[in-house]
Write a protein that holds these residues in place. Structure first.
Motif, mmCIF file in Angstrom:
data_model
loop_
_atom_site.group_PDB
_atom_site.id
_atom_site.type_symbol
_atom_site.label_atom_id
_atom_site.label_comp_id
_atom_site.label_asym_id
_atom_site.label_seq_id
_atom_site.Cartn_x
_atom_site.Cartn_y
_atom_site.Cartn_z
ATOM 1 N N TYR A 98 -15.193 21.941 1.228
ATOM 2 C CA TYR A 98 -16.458 21.574 1.028
ATOM 3 C C TYR A 98 -16.767 20.705 -0.228
ATOM 4 N N GLY A 99 -15.680 20.549 -1.320
ATOM 5 C CA GLY A 99 -15.799 19.642 -2.152
ATOM 6 C C GLY A 99 -15.496 18.257 -1.706
ATOM 7 N N GLN A 100 -14.621 18.291 -0.509
ATOM 8 C CA GLN A 100 -14.437 16.837 -0.047
ATOM 9 C C GLN A 100 -15.481 16.429 0.601
ATOM 10 N N ILE A 101 -16.286 17.354 1.481
ATOM 11 C CA ILE A 101 -17.478 16.876 2.321
ATOM 12 C C ILE A 101 -18.536 16.444 1.201
ATOM 13 N N GLU A 102 -18.549 17.249 0.023
ATOM 14 C CA GLU A 102 -19.589 16.783 -1.097
ATOM 15 C C GLU A 102 -19.329 15.189 -1.548
ATOM 16 N N ASN A 103 -18.062 15.012 -1.681
ATOM 17 C CA ASN A 103 -17.490 13.627 -2.095
ATOM 18 C C ASN A 103 -17.684 12.597 -0.986
ATOM 19 N N LEU A 104 -17.494 12.981 0.387
ATOM 20 C CA LEU A 104 -17.968 11.971 1.343
ATOM 21 C C LEU A 104 -19.594 11.922 1.375
ATOM 22 N N ARG A 105 -20.081 12.567 1.196
ATOM 23 C CA ARG A 105 -21.920 12.626 0.970
ATOM 24 C C ARG A 105 -22.117 11.241 0.068
ATOM 25 N N ILE A 106 -21.455 11.448 -0.984
ATOM 26 C CA ILE A 106 -21.501 10.475 -1.953
ATOM 27 C C ILE A 106 -21.001 8.914 -1.479
ATOM 28 N N ARG B 280 -23.535 2.773 2.623
ATOM 29 C CA ARG B 280 -24.816 2.315 3.058
ATOM 30 C C ARG B 280 -25.307 1.284 2.245
ATOM 31 N N ASN B 281 -25.208 1.434 1.225
ATOM 32 C CA ASN B 281 -25.760 0.416 -0.125
ATOM 33 C C ASN B 281 -24.864 -0.687 0.159
ATOM 34 N N MET B 282 -23.585 -0.799 0.145
ATOM 35 C CA MET B 282 -22.913 -1.983 0.386
ATOM 36 C C MET B 282 -23.166 -2.482 1.550
ATOM 37 N N VAL C 76 -23.105 -7.165 -5.890
ATOM 38 C CA VAL C 76 -23.477 -6.079 -5.987
ATOM 39 C C VAL C 76 -22.946 -5.309 -4.954
ATOM 40 N N SER C 77 -22.740 -5.662 -3.830
ATOM 41 C CA SER C 77 -22.124 -5.177 -2.651
ATOM 42 C C SER C 77 -20.418 -5.054 -2.972
ATOM 43 N N LEU C 78 -19.992 -6.065 -3.460
ATOM 44 C CA LEU C 78 -18.473 -5.752 -3.945
ATOM 45 C C LEU C 78 -18.216 -4.755 -4.936
ATOM 46 N N ALA C 79 -19.181 -4.619 -5.937
ATOM 47 C CA ALA C 79 -19.248 -3.773 -7.346
ATOM 48 C C ALA C 79 -19.258 -2.358 -6.497
ATOM 49 N N LEU C 80 -20.191 -2.093 -5.469
ATOM 50 C CA LEU C 80 -20.343 -0.693 -4.864
ATOM 51 C C LEU C 80 -18.976 -0.594 -3.978
ATOM 52 N N ALA C 81 -18.456 -1.469 -3.422
ATOM 53 C CA ALA C 81 -17.333 -1.272 -2.885
ATOM 54 C C ALA C 81 -16.098 -0.754 -3.554
ATOM 55 N N LEU C 82 -16.087 -1.418 -4.761
ATOM 56 C CA LEU C 82 -14.966 -1.134 -5.815
ATOM 57 C C LEU C 82 -15.244 0.394 -6.371
#
Length: 139
Positions: free
Chosen positions: A49-57, A63-65, A104-110
């Motif tokens: 469940y914790g991994q699923i929550e992590n994957l949600r983030i 999506r933003n990247m 910004v895209s690269l920062a999100l990727a990081l």
């Protein structure tokens, strides 16, 4: 600084490869989420469940990247149009904005990569904990 019509075009291969990498990450994440959902349905494990929550983030970050990467390539195309129309100063500013969007895209990727590494560390910590307590059911 001299900016020509070909200057924004130089970013096309880089941005295209980045978007391809982002899409591959998204597809891998989607498959992992489906797999973990099935595992959670049978085990009700808090770790899963914790991994699923992590994957949600991570999904939101990916999506933003993609959104910022697409905005960057759109800005480059629009910049080329503006330069073609003869508005050099506006083209320079638009190209600068496109570069910022790409950063910004690269920062999100990081950030997404950092979260991914933390999730793997949690998985390894759980494995070590089970190994230390003598629980051999995972091996």
């Amino acid at each position: 600084m001299e900016i020509t019509l070909t200057t924004p075009a130089l970013l096309f291969p880089a941005i295209s490869l980045l978007l391809l990498a982002y899409t591959n990450r998204f597809m891998a994440l989607a498959n992992l989420i489906r797999s973990l959902k099935q595992r959670y349905a049978t085990t009700q494990s808090q770790l899963i469940y914790g991994q699923i929550e992590n994957l949600r983030i991570r999904l939101v970050l990916i999506r933003n990247m993609q959104a910022f990467g697409i905005s960057s390539i759109f800005g480059c195309v629009f910049c080329m149009f503006i330069l073609f129309a003869g508005y050099t100063t506006a083209g320079k500013y638009l190209f600068g904005i496109s570069l910022i969007l790409l950063m910004v895209s690269l920062a999100l990727a990081l950030r997404e990569t950092q979260i991914s590494v933390n999730a793997l560390r949690l998985e390894l910590d759980d494995l070590e904990e089970k190994e230390n307590t003598g629980d051999k059911s995972i091996l």
